[in-house]
Design an enzyme around this catalytic site. Structure first.
Site, mmCIF file in Angstrom:
data_model
loop_
_atom_site.group_PDB
_atom_site.id
_atom_site.type_symbol
_atom_site.label_atom_id
_atom_site.label_comp_id
_atom_site.label_asym_id
_atom_site.label_seq_id
_atom_site.Cartn_x
_atom_site.Cartn_y
_atom_site.Cartn_z
ATOM 1 N N ARG A 95 13.147 107.089 -2.902
ATOM 2 C CA ARG A 95 13.902 107.491 -1.810
ATOM 3 C C ARG A 95 14.489 106.462 -1.256
ATOM 4 N NH1 ARG A 95 12.040 111.325 2.701
ATOM 5 N NH2 ARG A 95 13.975 112.100 2.815
ATOM 6 N N GLN B 253 11.075 119.545 9.785
ATOM 7 C CA GLN B 253 10.176 118.439 10.006
ATOM 8 C C GLN B 253 9.594 118.742 11.709
ATOM 9 O OE1 GLN B 253 12.572 117.789 8.363
ATOM 10 N NE2 GLN B 253 12.498 116.104 6.946
ATOM 11 N N ASP C 111 15.550 105.382 9.735
ATOM 12 C CA ASP C 111 15.175 105.161 8.286
ATOM 13 C C ASP C 111 15.801 103.740 7.942
ATOM 14 O OD1 ASP C 111 14.695 108.076 8.386
ATOM 15 O OD2 ASP C 111 14.075 107.261 6.507
HETATM 16 O O1 MRU Z 1 13.200 113.006 5.418
HETATM 17 P P1 MRU Z 1 12.329 112.421 6.230
HETATM 18 O O2 MRU Z 1 11.516 113.570 6.812
HETATM 19 O O3 MRU Z 1 11.392 111.202 5.613
HETATM 20 O O4 MRU Z 1 12.877 111.817 7.428
HETATM 21 C C1 MRU Z 1 12.380 110.910 8.361
HETATM 22 C C2 MRU Z 1 12.957 110.666 9.484
HETATM 23 O O5 MRU Z 1 14.223 110.696 9.472
HETATM 24 C C3 MRU Z 1 12.497 109.901 10.664
HETATM 25 O O6 MRU Z 1 13.080 110.038 11.876
HETATM 26 C C4 MRU Z 1 12.336 108.332 10.262
HETATM 27 O O7 MRU Z 1 11.900 108.147 9.024
HETATM 28 C C5 MRU Z 1 11.378 107.678 11.268
HETATM 29 S S1 MRU Z 1 9.950 108.054 11.147
HETATM 30 C C6 MRU Z 1 8.755 107.151 12.115
#
Ligand code: MRU
Length: 347
Positions: A88, A193, A234
């Site tokens: 990712r 999520q 991220d």
């Molecule tokens: O695609 P995801 O579910 O991995 O995206 C997660 C997010 O965007 C969160 O806000 C980010 O990773 C921070 S998690 C503490």
């Protein structure tokens, strides 16, 4: 609370987040390739959890390398790290953790020592994450007033980290202190999520939570129900531009229009000093089926194109403050984030 990941008897156990909230199913990984696949499939997700999972993935990968010569071993280890990092591309915590892991292996004098050092470093990364989240919770909760309506996005809780959470960790600390936060969790299309994971965590902790559709956020703000937006990240560029789940930028624009503070919470490991601004951050494009289908059922007519960028960039000028494990950064972020990073490295 069930943990997002756990290392036990040479196996990485992941709580399969695609099965929540209906099923608490553990996925046992014994090879690096299994960890790569689990990350791609969102069975483990959230920037800090991805970093820790990749670290343990490299421990597993090291066990698959038969070489006894240290240089040959390290060469293969770097290849495995590359595969884990590519799983990712947006969450910088992946490359941050893998770089830490490779440095630990490179300091060893033999392959056996390197394998032991890798496991010790993965354990340290996991422990550091929990400490960082607790600190973010403390710094962030100190900003809140009792009874605030707080809007959050995606999932940033214990599931997205090794434990406790970042943005959600602030809400959790506020709840533990009796500040009675009223949480609005955006469902977070396309893979929900917020509806599935944030709501699941909040209910288990007894936090007052209401799930809303993503497109209800503006209306709630206009009705005065939201006093603060708190989201995770991220990757944060050196100038304070923030990459986070697609739709975060929309919330930031809405928050500005309603004069609501827009807070980002993330450990310093999410700050990428090599990304000058948001344009330097790679944005993951995920399969169109996540948009065209919901729970396996096609919603969109056959033959229609769908775009699925997983993240967006919120420009720094829309961000009121960035809560890190080393303190709260306020604009201009190039200076404040840099100082927090320098102090953390120095101290
Ligand atoms: O695609 P995801 O579910 O991995 O995206 C997660 C997010 O965007 C969160 O806000 C980010 O990773 C921070 S998690 C503490």
């Amino acid at each position: 609370m069930v943990k997002s990941l756990r290392w036990e008897r040479d196996t990485l156990y992941l709580l399969d987040q695609t099965a929540l909230p209906h099923q608490e199913r553990l996925l046992a990984c014994t090879t690096a390739a299994e960890v790569v696949q689990a990350i791609k499939d969102l069975r483990v997700r959230g920037a800090p959890a991805l970093g820790a999972a990749a670290a343990y993935g490299l421990v597993l990968g090291a066990r698959e390398i038969a070489a006894t010569d240290l240089e040959v071993f390290l060469g293969r280890l770097r290849e495995t790290a590359g595969q884990l990092a590519a799983s990712r591309p947006t969450a910088v915590n992946l490359t941050w953790a893998l770089t830490r892991m490779l440095r630990a292996a490179e300091r060893a004098g033999s392959v056996e020592q390197a394998r032991a050092a890798l496991l010790a470093e993965a354990e340290a990364i996991a422990a550091d994450d929990v400490r960082a989240n607790r600190a973010i919770g403390e710094f962030g909760a100190a900003m809140l007033r009792p009874g605030e309506g707080i809007l959050t996005y995606c999932n940033t809780g214990a599931l997205a980290t090794v434990d406790y959470g970042t943005a959600f960790g602030i809400i959790r600390t506020a709840h533990e202190r009796g500040l009675r936060p009223r949480l609005f969790a955006c469902e977070t299309r396309p893979v929900l999520q917020g509806a599935r994971l944030t709501a699941w965590e909040a209910v288990r902790l007894g936090i007052d939570v209401t799930v809303i559709t993503d497109n209800a956020a503006g209306a709630l703000m206009r009705r005065g129900l939201v006093q603060r937006v708190i989201v995770g990240a991220d990757r944060i560029a050196a100038n304070g531009d923030v990459a986070n789940k697609i739709g975060t930028y929309t919330l930031a624009v809405l928050a500005r229009a309603h004069e609501i503070p827009f807070i980002v919470a993330a450990p310093l490991s999410t700050v990428d000093p090599d990304a000058a601004d948001g344009d330097a951050i790679p944005i993951e494009e995920r399969p169109p089926e996540e948009v065209t289908h919901l729970a396996g059922i096609r919603l969109v007519p056959e033959g229609v194109a769908a775009m699925n960028p997983a993240f967006d960039i919120t420009p720094h000028h829309l961000v009121t403050a960035i809560v890190t494990d080393a303190g709260v950064a306020t604009p201009p972020y190039a200076g404040t984030l840099g100082r927090l990073r320098a102090a953390a490295v120095g101290g």
